[in-house]
Design an enzyme around this catalytic site. Structure first.
Site, PDB file in Angstrom:
ATOM      1  N   LYS A   1      20.801   6.891  22.759  1.00  0.00           N
ATOM      2  CA  LYS A   1      21.460   5.752  23.535  1.00  0.00           C
ATOM      3  C   LYS A   1      20.975   5.975  24.787  1.00  0.00           C
ATOM      4  O   LYS A   1      20.830   6.963  25.353  1.00  0.00           O
ATOM      5  CB  LYS A   1      22.852   5.919  23.266  1.00  0.00           C
ATOM      6  CG  LYS A   1      23.710   4.574  23.606  1.00  0.00           C
ATOM      7  CD  LYS A   1      23.656   3.516  22.407  1.00  0.00           C
ATOM      8  CE  LYS A   1      23.878   2.220  22.601  1.00  0.00           C
ATOM      9  NZ  LYS A   1      24.005   1.381  21.356  1.00  0.00           N
TER      10      LYS A   1
ATOM     11  N   ASP B   1      21.733  -3.717  23.802  1.00  0.00           N
ATOM     12  CA  ASP B   1      23.083  -3.112  23.610  1.00  0.00           C
ATOM     13  C   ASP B   1      23.854  -4.150  24.615  1.00  0.00           C
ATOM     14  O   ASP B   1      23.269  -5.047  25.125  1.00  0.00           O
ATOM     15  CB  ASP B   1      23.534  -1.709  23.993  1.00  0.00           C
ATOM     16  CG  ASP B   1      24.936  -1.409  23.420  1.00  0.00           C
ATOM     17  OD1 ASP B   1      25.012  -1.305  22.318  1.00  0.00           O
ATOM     18  OD2 ASP B   1      25.916  -1.232  24.329  1.00  0.00           O
TER      19      ASP B   1
HETATM   20  P1  NDP Z   1      26.632  -8.734  25.187  1.00  0.00           P
HETATM   21  O1  NDP Z   1      26.055  -8.016  26.432  1.00  0.00           O
HETATM   22  O2  NDP Z   1      25.738  -9.778  24.356  1.00  0.00           O
HETATM   23  O3  NDP Z   1      27.892  -8.960  25.175  1.00  0.00           O
HETATM   24  C1  NDP Z   1      29.150  -8.395  25.314  1.00  0.00           C
HETATM   25  C2  NDP Z   1      30.362  -9.088  25.275  1.00  0.00           C
HETATM   26  O4  NDP Z   1      31.396  -8.338  25.332  1.00  0.00           O
HETATM   27  C3  NDP Z   1      30.457  -9.958  26.270  1.00  0.00           C
HETATM   28  O5  NDP Z   1      31.283 -11.152  25.815  1.00  0.00           O
HETATM   29  C4  NDP Z   1      31.186  -9.270  27.234  1.00  0.00           C
HETATM   30  O6  NDP Z   1      31.935  -9.983  28.402  1.00  0.00           O
HETATM   31  C5  NDP Z   1      32.295  -8.541  26.796  1.00  0.00           C
HETATM   32  N1  NDP Z   1      32.334  -7.144  27.360  1.00  0.00           N
HETATM   33  C6  NDP Z   1      31.585  -6.105  27.656  1.00  0.00           C
HETATM   34  N2  NDP Z   1      32.195  -5.214  28.314  1.00  0.00           N
HETATM   35  C7  NDP Z   1      33.235  -5.574  28.233  1.00  0.00           C
HETATM   36  C8  NDP Z   1      34.491  -5.008  28.875  1.00  0.00           C
HETATM   37  N3  NDP Z   1      34.568  -3.840  29.503  1.00  0.00           N
HETATM   38  N4  NDP Z   1      35.980  -5.648  28.995  1.00  0.00           N
HETATM   39  C9  NDP Z   1      35.860  -6.948  28.317  1.00  0.00           C
HETATM   40  N5  NDP Z   1      34.781  -7.446  27.603  1.00  0.00           N
HETATM   41  C10 NDP Z   1      33.615  -6.740  27.691  1.00  0.00           C
HETATM   42  O7  NDP Z   1      26.556  -7.259  23.983  1.00  0.00           O
HETATM   43  P2  NDP Z   1      26.611  -7.262  22.371  1.00  0.00           P
HETATM   44  O8  NDP Z   1      27.187  -8.366  21.756  1.00  0.00           O
HETATM   45  O9  NDP Z   1      25.336  -6.704  22.099  1.00  0.00           O
HETATM   46  O10 NDP Z   1      27.523  -6.034  22.371  1.00  0.00           O
HETATM   47  C11 NDP Z   1      28.890  -5.989  22.109  1.00  0.00           C
HETATM   48  C12 NDP Z   1      29.493  -4.849  21.478  1.00  0.00           C
HETATM   49  O11 NDP Z   1      28.686  -4.505  20.103  1.00  0.00           O
HETATM   50  C13 NDP Z   1      29.272  -3.585  22.228  1.00  0.00           C
HETATM   51  O12 NDP Z   1      30.035  -2.476  21.843  1.00  0.00           O
HETATM   52  C14 NDP Z   1      27.918  -2.773  21.603  1.00  0.00           C
HETATM   53  O13 NDP Z   1      27.555  -1.416  21.720  1.00  0.00           O
HETATM   54  C15 NDP Z   1      28.121  -3.108  19.995  1.00  0.00           C
HETATM   55  N6  NDP Z   1      26.916  -3.282  19.217  1.00  0.00           N
HETATM   56  C16 NDP Z   1      25.923  -4.035  19.753  1.00  0.00           C
HETATM   57  C17 NDP Z   1      24.858  -4.165  18.726  1.00  0.00           C
HETATM   58  C18 NDP Z   1      23.519  -5.156  19.150  1.00  0.00           C
HETATM   59  O14 NDP Z   1      22.662  -5.071  18.161  1.00  0.00           O
HETATM   60  N7  NDP Z   1      23.293  -5.768  20.194  1.00  0.00           N
HETATM   61  C19 NDP Z   1      24.555  -3.244  17.807  1.00  0.00           C
HETATM   62  C20 NDP Z   1      25.745  -2.808  17.317  1.00  0.00           C
HETATM   63  C21 NDP Z   1      26.984  -2.559  18.315  1.00  0.00           C
HETATM   64  P3  NDP Z   1      31.319 -10.095  29.946  1.00  0.00           P
HETATM   65  O15 NDP Z   1      30.290 -11.137  29.877  1.00  0.00           O
HETATM   66  O16 NDP Z   1      32.506 -10.455  30.667  1.00  0.00           O
HETATM   67  O17 NDP Z   1      30.760  -8.659  30.328  1.00  0.00           O
HETATM   68  O1  2IT Z   2      24.983   0.145  18.849  1.00  0.00           O
HETATM   69  C1  2IT Z   2      23.941  -0.288  18.183  1.00  0.00           C
HETATM   70  O2  2IT Z   2      23.810   0.111  17.131  1.00  0.00           O
HETATM   71  C2  2IT Z   2      23.010  -1.024  18.786  1.00  0.00           C
HETATM   72  N1  2IT Z   2      23.017  -1.404  20.004  1.00  0.00           N
HETATM   73  C3  2IT Z   2      21.655  -1.354  18.085  1.00  0.00           C
HETATM   74  C4  2IT Z   2      20.716  -0.460  18.249  1.00  0.00           C
HETATM   75  C5  2IT Z   2      19.574  -0.445  17.862  1.00  0.00           C
HETATM   76  O3  2IT Z   2      18.480   0.412  17.790  1.00  0.00           O
HETATM   77  O4  2IT Z   2      19.009  -1.592  17.383  1.00  0.00           O
END
Ligand code: NDP
Ligand code: 2IT
Length: 448
Positions: free
Chosen positions: A129, A169
């Protein structure tokens, strides 16, 4: 749950001492070690091989300065990280988080989780990561580009298509991946699949954008079916409004559920008629606006300041898709009191240990992050395969593979939980199944 096995108690003490000031990392390790107690008792060979002492220590941690020039000509400095946690079963693989809260402890917890998650996908990917405390919010495209180029100038020395493959992420989406990929290609003069989540015109995979959210619902659907339930007609609360939340909402609706809430770090919207998803996509993906703008188009919906209140909305199913520790004991108790039957995690480690205990002791179905949100990285693995064979598969092909992977992940968690005497505890099942594959590989490769 408290550790009872003396060997694991001692190991946990070492982890705590060695990683002081990193509570999220300690939390992630504690959860895994607690569920590995029966494995340690059944597999003295793995203890003998020192697998556990090695698996809690990253293979490599890289920290670097990221200088860039803002639109006013002023030099800004951020800190960059890449933690290459474990390469026993494949090249390091995992996303890049860009958020002001990022420090080494966050990247280590995410890298540690990634090791087990990637193992569960059945694809050959190790865990890693990266990230930075850079905040893309409110920055111009030019500023984001200069940051990404500077970040990649250093990171490029440590990654590669067969060595370490980053992706998106929080705060890293298609725009950031594009800038990082462009810089890597320029520095190396090679076009390889060094990042996933790329744009479709330069090696990205169809369905990667949708994959984490869709995968979450495929997993949740399997878990519900195995317990005689379905998504049809259920009321669902989804937190966040980013990549994962949007596509979780889309697939939940496709299964006939009604999603009534979304949030961001400032507040949440409640639309009892069901979320207008095309509007959310327009606001978040195109205009990069805040979720509160939703109520300017839908005045009948409610906007509330503060993101925690979202868990007070009555629902059958809660899908936390924002960030770590967003559901604490208090919120979990409110969910239970309001009749919630299922919590399935799109975000990484969104539930505190006390929240998880609350779900389990009240008989909720609990889909743990490292299994439930593995669809994103699984599809990244499929993107790597397509890049290697220099072909691209159709949306339907990728989606079908993703669906099968999520079904298999559920099956592995279910079976491992049963085998180790914890039927229905999919968290234990995910940790055990994810661990065993990596552990066997580490043992086979000797003390490295
Ligand atoms: P984005 O940046 O697209 O969206 C993040 C969302 O979460 C936004 O709405 C953001 O709001 C909110 N958020 C972030 N930090 C905080 C915080 N500290 N408190 C409250 N709300 C928060 O990210 P993703 O959708 O990609 O990721 C969301 C989650 O999913 C994370 O935990 C990530 O690790 C996990 N994840 C993502 C994957 C991927 O493929 N993208 C794969 C697996 C897991 P704001 O705009 O106000 O910051
Ligand atoms: O938390 C996760 O699994 C991700 N943000 C996706 C990682 C990836 O390599 O696609």
């Amino acid at each position: 749950m408290a550790l009872k096995n003396q060997y694991l108690i001692d190991l946990m003490e070492t982890v705590k001492k060695r990683n002081m000031g990193e509570p999220e990392f300690i939390q992630a390790v504690t959860e895994v070690l607690e569920t590995l107690e029966p494995v340690v008792e059944k597999r003295p060979d793995l203890v003998e091989a020192g697998v556990l002492e090695r698996i809690v220590e990253p293979e490599r941690q890289i920290m670097f300065r990221v200088p860039w020039v803002d639109d006013n000509g002023k030099v800004q400095v951020n800190r960059g990280f890449r933690v290459q946690f474990n390469s026993a079963i494949g090249p390091y693989k995992g996303g890049i988080r860009l958020h002001p809260s990022v420090y080494i402890g966050i990247i280590k917890f995410l890298g540690f989780e990634q090791v087990f998650k990637n193992s569960l996908t059945t694809l050959p990917m190790g865990g890693g990561k990266g990230g930075s405390d850079f905040d893309p919010k409110g920055k111009s495209d030019g500023e984001v580009m200069r940051f990404c180029q500077s970040f990649m100038t250093e990171l490029s020395k440590h990654i590669g298509a067969d060595c370490d493959v980053p992706a998106g992420d929080i705060g890293t989406g298609a725009r950031e991946v594009g800038y990082m990929f462009g810089q890597y290609k320029r520095l190396r003069n090679e076009f390889t699949g060094v990042l996933t989540g790329k744009g479709l015109t330069y090696g990205g995979s169809l369905a990667r954008t949708e994959a984490t959210g869709y995968g979450l619902l495929y997993f949740t659907n399997e878990m519900l079916q195995a317990n005689g339930m379905s998504l049809e007609g259920k009321t669902v609360v989804v937190s966040g409004s980013g990549n994962v939340a949007i596509y979780a909402t889309e697939k939940a609706m496709a299964y006939g559920a009604k999603v009534v809430a979304l949030s961001d770090s400032n507040g949440y919207i409640y639309d009892k008629n069901g979320i207008d998803l095309p509007l959310v996509k327009q606001l978040k993906e195109v205009e990069r606006k805040r979720i509160k703008e939703y109520v300017t188009v839908h005045p009948e919906a409610e906007y509330h300041e503060g993101c925690k209140g979202i868990w007070t909305i009555p629902c059958d199913i809660a899908l936390p898709c924002a960030t770590q520790n967003e559901i604490d004991k208090e919120s979990a108790e409110i969910l239970v009191k309001n009749g919630c039957k299922v919590v399935s995690e799109g975000a990484n480690m969104p539930s505190t240990p006390e929240a998880i205990e609350t779900y389990l002791s009240n008989g909720l179905l609990y889909g743990p992050a490292k299994a439930a949100n593995a669809g994103g990285v699984a599809t990244s693995g499929l993107e790597m395969s397509q890049n290697s064979e220099r072909l691209s598969w159709t949306f339907e092909e990728v989606d079908e593979k993703l669906h099968n992977i999520m079904k298999n992940i559920f099956k592995s968690c279910d079976e491992a939980a049963k085998e180790y005497g914890m039927e229905g505890n999919y968290m234990a099942g995910a940790n055990i199944a994810g661990f065993l594959k990596v552990a066997e590989a580490m043992k086979a490769q000797g003390c490295v």
